[in-house]
Design a protein around this motif. Sequence first.
Motif, mmCIF file in Angstrom:
data_model
loop_
_atom_site.group_PDB
_atom_site.id
_atom_site.type_symbol
_atom_site.label_atom_id
_atom_site.label_comp_id
_atom_site.label_asym_id
_atom_site.label_seq_id
_atom_site.Cartn_x
_atom_site.Cartn_y
_atom_site.Cartn_z
ATOM 1 N N TYR A 1 16.445 54.738 36.632
ATOM 2 C CA TYR A 1 15.199 55.270 37.177
ATOM 3 C C TYR A 1 14.886 56.629 36.570
ATOM 4 N N SER A 2 15.927 57.358 36.189
ATOM 5 C CA SER A 2 15.696 58.638 35.538
ATOM 6 C C SER A 2 16.927 58.953 34.702
ATOM 7 N N ILE B 1 19.358 52.991 49.243
ATOM 8 C CA ILE B 1 18.088 53.161 48.529
ATOM 9 C C ILE B 1 18.004 51.975 47.582
ATOM 10 N N PHE C 1 7.873 58.523 35.081
ATOM 11 C CA PHE C 1 8.810 59.626 35.299
ATOM 12 C C PHE C 1 9.909 59.574 34.239
ATOM 13 N N LEU D 1 15.656 59.708 45.039
ATOM 14 C CA LEU D 1 14.392 59.322 45.678
ATOM 15 C C LEU D 1 13.212 59.775 44.831
ATOM 16 N N ARG D 2 13.290 61.001 44.311
ATOM 17 C CA ARG D 2 12.172 61.523 43.506
ATOM 18 C C ARG D 2 11.988 60.655 42.265
ATOM 19 N N ALA D 3 13.092 60.274 41.633
ATOM 20 C CA ALA D 3 12.989 59.441 40.436
ATOM 21 C C ALA D 3 12.383 58.087 40.762
ATOM 22 N N MET D 4 12.518 57.643 42.021
ATOM 23 C CA MET D 4 11.985 56.328 42.395
ATOM 24 C C MET D 4 10.577 56.452 42.967
ATOM 25 N N GLY D 5 10.000 57.610 42.869
ATOM 26 C CA GLY D 5 8.601 57.758 43.258
ATOM 27 C C GLY D 5 8.383 58.396 44.618
ATOM 28 N N VAL D 6 9.467 58.699 45.340
ATOM 29 C CA VAL D 6 9.315 59.372 46.630
ATOM 30 C C VAL D 6 9.542 60.863 46.390
ATOM 31 N N ARG E 1 5.827 55.412 38.914
ATOM 32 C CA ARG E 1 7.269 55.630 38.948
ATOM 33 C C ARG E 1 7.872 55.524 37.553
ATOM 34 N N TYR F 1 5.422 64.700 38.003
ATOM 35 C CA TYR F 1 4.482 63.862 38.749
ATOM 36 C C TYR F 1 3.069 64.443 38.696
#
Lengths: 89, 713
Positions: B74-75, B507, B117, A40-45, B114, B267
């Motif tokens: 995403y990461s 998700i 990151f 979630l953190r990696a997706m901006g949350v 996003r 962030y």
Amino acid sequence: MTVPNPRELAVCTCPLVDSEMGRQATVVAIACGDHDACRLRAMGVYEGATVSVIGKRHCLLVDVRGTRLALGAALAEGITVRPQERAAH
Amino acid sequence: MTATAGPDRLTDLEPLRVAIVGNPNTGKTTLFNALTGLRQRVGNFAGVTVERVEGRYKMADGRRVAVLDLPGSYSLSAGSPDEHVALEVLLGRDEAHWRPQVVLLVVDASHLERNLFLASQVCELGVPVVIALNQIDAATDRGIQIDVPALIHEIGVPIVPTIASRGEGVDAVKQAILIAASLPAPKRRFTLPADTVAALAPLQTLIEGDGFSPSAAAMEALRLLSVTRGEAHLARVNALAEHLESTRDALRALGIAPQQVEAEARYAWIVGVLDHTVIRRAQQLSTRSDHLDAVALHRVGGPVLFLVVMALVFQAVFSWATPFQDVISAFIARAGGMIGGWLPAGDLRSLVVDGIFAGVGSVLVFLPQIAFLFGLIGVLEQSGYMARAAFLMDRVMRRVGLHGKSFIPMLSGYACAVPGIMATRTIEDPKDRLATIMVVPLMSCSARLPVYTLLIGGFVPAIPLLPGLDLQGATMLAMYLLGTVTALIVAALFRSTLLRGPVRPMILELPPYRWPSVRSLGVSVWQRCQIFLRRAGTVILSLSIVLWALATFPHASPDATLPEAERQEAQLAYSALGRFGHAIEPIVRPLGYDWKIGVSIVASFAAREVFVSTMGTIYGVGADDDAALQDRLRVERDASGALVYTPLIAVGLMVFYVYALMCVSTIAVTVREAGGGRIGWRWAAIQFGYMLALAYGAAWLVIVVGRALGFAG
């Protein structure tokens, strides 16, 4: 400009599932499994991110800075948010 | 850049190695396709079945560049096997030791927060980075203005605005990559609090000891704080888990939540960067995408639209492809006839015409269907609808214990189980993934289509049922439904027995709707076709030759008095294949089949498509002449004079083909995807076994119930 309503500010935090539709809220805690939280953190949350619920179905539709995310109800249960005062601009 | 190397020397150099990485839905693959065009090679990363696509291009001065398209992430904190591969390559730790000299990071200009990151992690790898600020037009449309020079200043790497779908900025990206190759690697742009740095120091030193650069080790140490699963590329680091835990304890003692440290630091930096570089007009509350979603995700309208889209996909694959298939089969028949004419009669001609042309030809006719299916899946993916479909299907899938993402592999399974199983790699949870792999082959793939077509055309009358639908069409639909419904039931069974466990919550990003890029679609479809052709040229070709040999040798002494058809039959009965068929006849007898059907079934265990060509061989009719074969089957009688093929037998046979796993390639892919080695083989055996049992049981049930109801069989 609306004057912040003290009663509204007093409403402290709630799970994302119960967050009012269309209202911006700040994420204060993510208590999902470590793995999902990391994702979630990696997706901006992340703690401190601004999110708003834009749809409620079998999943929650959430706006995160212009990104649309579908989050399972179980996850949305574990995300605690603090509703922001209504933006006037 | 140094000017010492002239153009001639540049061409002799090893190509410059560039890895493309980025969030999903950033247009990463579109940019990759725009950079390299058709000069691509598809393979697998060593040791895993994550697809590896490498392309090449040449600069005007002759310098060659090799580009590797890494899976969208995403990461760098790997969730799925896909993402882990990206991390390993970026760290120079994949099995092939393909270490990029430049990383091209694709960033979606509309979703900078996003995307940065991943960018901030990638910039700490110790490798020069170029950022392509992609879909800059969409960002402008949404009122987002980005000060690119300021962003370059903040991040410290070359940044090129691009619109990959229109090819804009691609040349500038190529230039920037060349320049970046001689630039120093970027560094971390933020500082952690001193006590955090101190707490992380021992962990960082430990990782450095395994050959990581200080910068990469710092990135890994920070990243690992929030990672709970062991990662293969760090397996050699001594006592990593203990060090990691003591680092976390040290942070907790300072009142810091270790799993939040990385996100907070990155962030905080990102928010600062965006403050200086992005001017955002008052946020539009609803975009064009939201208006489309009001329909696509509507409680009633959404599922209806979904069914319409799926119906269109099927219609396209099964009817629009037909004319192309006719052309291909006519061409193969003509080519086979022509070459056969040049060869003297005998074993060689038989091998070429009946073995190679008939065998490979019966598979090549599926090329148009594969192209259409992958083209349409590409359109659905690039347009953004696929994520909506996964969202809608999540409800159904969840009921049987699967994830919404399992829908995409199952849909691909209608074309072919191999890409379907490979598509499961986007599912993070290993149990979800395995359950999906187990059921994907139950989806009726295009290789079953010729079997259905042959049997339905031959034995099911075209009685009209509804306007536009006759009994033949309905039977076909019933076979597809049977496979699909069974897949869902079996998945539920697996998830409540061998693969019991909680269903991972969803998700899923719903990317903005976009027009697909025709060029990029073309490249992907061509890629799929190449893979299919390679398979036809290897697996199917060798099987065709083996089968032909088994049906031809040993030679029976020809009895010249017999008519041609009977002589062929006598030869077949005498051949290795025929003897084997007789040996297994007791097994297929309860299903109502004779030894010839048994032989065809056994022959098609390697690849289902072979059933039709084997029947063609057995009955001495050309494989691409369905009508002649159907006529022949309808009059076939056994020793007692009873008809061998009745509609009931045909239905039983089709049900058998719905369920049985008859495809060597699928087995091979399952072995690798299910974990490889002994674990992989175990799952492949379970899959093969349950499907065979299901096939035999269901076909037997059809015959028994059918006979009890008074149907002939």
